[in-house]
Design a protein around this motif. Sequence first.
Motif, PDB file in Angstrom:
ATOM      1  N   SER A 286     -13.656   7.880   4.701  1.00  0.00           N
ATOM      2  CA  SER A 286     -14.282   7.859   3.496  1.00  0.00           C
ATOM      3  C   SER A 286     -14.320   9.273   2.739  1.00  0.00           C
ATOM      4  N   THR A 287     -14.448   9.221   1.447  1.00  0.00           N
ATOM      5  CA  THR A 287     -14.586  10.436   0.523  1.00  0.00           C
ATOM      6  C   THR A 287     -15.739  10.380  -0.178  1.00  0.00           C
ATOM      7  N   PRO A 288     -16.741  10.612   0.335  1.00  0.00           N
ATOM      8  CA  PRO A 288     -18.321  10.320  -0.235  1.00  0.00           C
ATOM      9  C   PRO A 288     -18.410  11.633  -1.654  1.00  0.00           C
ATOM     10  N   ARG A 289     -17.714  12.621  -1.326  1.00  0.00           N
ATOM     11  CA  ARG A 289     -17.770  13.576  -2.603  1.00  0.00           C
ATOM     12  C   ARG A 289     -16.920  13.516  -3.531  1.00  0.00           C
ATOM     13  N   ILE A 290     -16.155  12.486  -3.634  1.00  0.00           N
ATOM     14  CA  ILE A 290     -15.221  12.149  -4.845  1.00  0.00           C
ATOM     15  C   ILE A 290     -15.293  11.049  -5.276  1.00  0.00           C
ATOM     16  N   ASP A 291     -15.466  11.250  -6.767  1.00  0.00           N
ATOM     17  CA  ASP A 291     -15.838  10.038  -7.404  1.00  0.00           C
ATOM     18  C   ASP A 291     -14.808   9.287  -8.167  1.00  0.00           C
ATOM     19  N   GLY A 292     -14.864   8.248  -8.583  1.00  0.00           N
ATOM     20  CA  GLY A 292     -13.752   7.418  -9.180  1.00  0.00           C
ATOM     21  C   GLY A 292     -13.149   6.271  -8.544  1.00  0.00           C
TER      22      GLY A 292
ATOM     23  N   ALA B 278      -6.367   3.293   3.467  1.00  0.00           N
ATOM     24  CA  ALA B 278      -6.360   2.999   5.009  1.00  0.00           C
ATOM     25  C   ALA B 278      -7.806   2.144   5.235  1.00  0.00           C
ATOM     26  N   ILE B 279      -8.862   2.561   4.298  1.00  0.00           N
ATOM     27  CA  ILE B 279     -10.021   1.670   4.609  1.00  0.00           C
ATOM     28  C   ILE B 279      -9.678   0.428   4.197  1.00  0.00           C
TER      29      ILE B 279
ATOM     30  N   TYR C 172       0.756  -1.214  -0.038  1.00  0.00           N
ATOM     31  CA  TYR C 172       0.079   0.232   0.050  1.00  0.00           C
ATOM     32  C   TYR C 172       0.854   1.318  -0.021  1.00  0.00           C
ATOM     33  N   LEU C 173       1.902   1.212   0.669  1.00  0.00           N
ATOM     34  CA  LEU C 173       2.755   2.476   0.624  1.00  0.00           C
ATOM     35  C   LEU C 173       3.078   2.958  -0.796  1.00  0.00           C
TER      36      LEU C 173
END
Length: 220
Positions: free
Chosen positions: A118-124, A142-143, A62-63
């Motif tokens: 989470s990033t609900p306002r970012i699509d993709g 991280a999720i 992941y890094l």
Amino acid sequence: FLSKEMDKEEVAKLNRQEVFFETAAAYGIVGIVTARMALVFVSTMIQGSNGVAFWLAIATTYLPAIVAPYPNAGAYHSTDLFMLGVLAAKWKLPGQQFIRKCWQSYWPFVLAILLILSTPRIDGRCDLDPFNSAWVRTRFFAIEVILITGFISKAFVAEDPWNLTGILNVWALFAYVTHVAWDRLLPRPGGPLVTYGFLVAVLVVKGIRYLMGRQETIRI
């Protein structure tokens, strides 16, 4: 006329740059994979199968995606997850009892942490098209790290009074390797219908065997 010629030259230049960056990214991916495998093997030879290499494999999975993202990395990431699955089948994750206790005892807090990250306002999809911000990429992966470590630590293991998990593992493997083929061969929604139709068939067969007294357990 000159503007058109310049446009063609600019397009050609951009194409050359794109090929260069794609080639560099490909060599970079090969280097990252090779270095990760070398680190895991060296750690195993030095310290034995005590699980340190397990955390090392997770970190090196992941890094690089956070620090040095590259486009269209979904297929390579699937290979990384397969490698983690191989390690999980052989070794225990150090600290898995603590992780399991956190998930099972304080799961509302863990879910709250996942919602905060989470990033609900970012699509993709960050694995295919990495976000520009390293902080957003960190939150995204991280999720997955939290979920992956919980899964490896068997924090999601539940009771199975009807012995369904064995046969469902068989269907999940079948669906994983065939769902794309069905989706491309059949007009939509034929692919999903066939894939989940096999699930219904598997459950029907399992139910018939259960009623007939053949309550064998399939272990994968």
